[in-house]
Design a protein around this motif. Sequence first.
Motif, short mmCIF file in Angstrom:
data_model
loop_
_atom_site.label_atom_id
_atom_site.label_comp_id
_atom_site.label_asym_id
_atom_site.label_seq_id
_atom_site.Cartn_x
_atom_site.Cartn_y
_atom_site.Cartn_z
N ASN A 51 -60.15 -20.05 26.33
CA ASN A 51 -58.74 -19.67 26.20
C ASN A 51 -57.98 -20.48 25.16
O ASN A 51 -57.19 -19.94 24.40
N TYR A 52 -58.20 -21.79 25.16
CA TYR A 52 -57.48 -22.62 24.18
C TYR A 52 -57.91 -22.28 22.76
O TYR A 52 -57.08 -22.22 21.85
N GLU A 53 -59.19 -22.05 22.57
CA GLU A 53 -59.67 -21.67 21.24
C GLU A 53 -59.08 -20.33 20.84
O GLU A 53 -58.69 -20.14 19.69
N PHE A 54 -59.00 -19.38 21.77
CA PHE A 54 -58.41 -18.07 21.47
C PHE A 54 -56.97 -18.24 21.01
O PHE A 54 -56.56 -17.69 19.99
N ASP A 55 -56.19 -19.01 21.76
CA ASP A 55 -54.78 -19.22 21.40
C ASP A 55 -54.64 -19.87 20.03
O ASP A 55 -53.80 -19.47 19.22
N ASP A 56 -55.47 -20.87 19.76
CA ASP A 56 -55.43 -21.55 18.46
C ASP A 56 -55.82 -20.59 17.33
O ASP A 56 -55.19 -20.58 16.27
N LEU A 57 -56.86 -19.80 17.55
CA LEU A 57 -57.30 -18.85 16.53
C LEU A 57 -56.27 -17.76 16.29
O LEU A 57 -56.05 -17.35 15.15
N LEU A 58 -55.62 -17.31 17.35
CA LEU A 58 -54.59 -16.28 17.19
C LEU A 58 -53.44 -16.82 16.34
O LEU A 58 -52.96 -16.14 15.44
N PHE A 59 -53.03 -18.04 16.61
CA PHE A 59 -52.00 -18.67 15.78
C PHE A 59 -52.48 -18.78 14.33
O PHE A 59 -51.75 -18.45 13.40
N TYR A 60 -53.73 -19.20 14.15
CA TYR A 60 -54.30 -19.37 12.81
C TYR A 60 -54.32 -18.06 12.03
O TYR A 60 -53.91 -18.02 10.87
N VAL A 61 -54.78 -16.95 12.66
CA VAL A 61 -54.86 -15.70 11.92
C VAL A 61 -53.47 -15.17 11.57
O VAL A 61 -53.26 -14.64 10.48
#
Length: 77
Positions: A51-61
Amino acid sequence: MAQTNNGWIQSGDRSDPYLKLIDDELRYELTYEGHDEDLERLEDAYLNGRNYEFDDLLFYVRESQRIHEGDRSHPRL
C-alpha cells in the motif's frame, strides 16, 4: 487496498476502484516517457498489497505527468 488472495484478478475482474483508476484514467492521461513501466509497477504494488509503495508511486506518476506538461509548481522544483 488489495486482498492477499487476488484470484478475482486472475478471473479477469478489474472492477476494483484502484484498477479502474489505472485502466480508465491514468492509462489515457499519462504521456511522459516511461509511463507504461510506471503503470506496471503501480499495478504490481497494488496487487501485491504494498500500500505505501502504491501511494508513493501514484504521487510519483502524477507529479511526473505534471512536470512533463510544464507544471513546475511542486515546492521541490
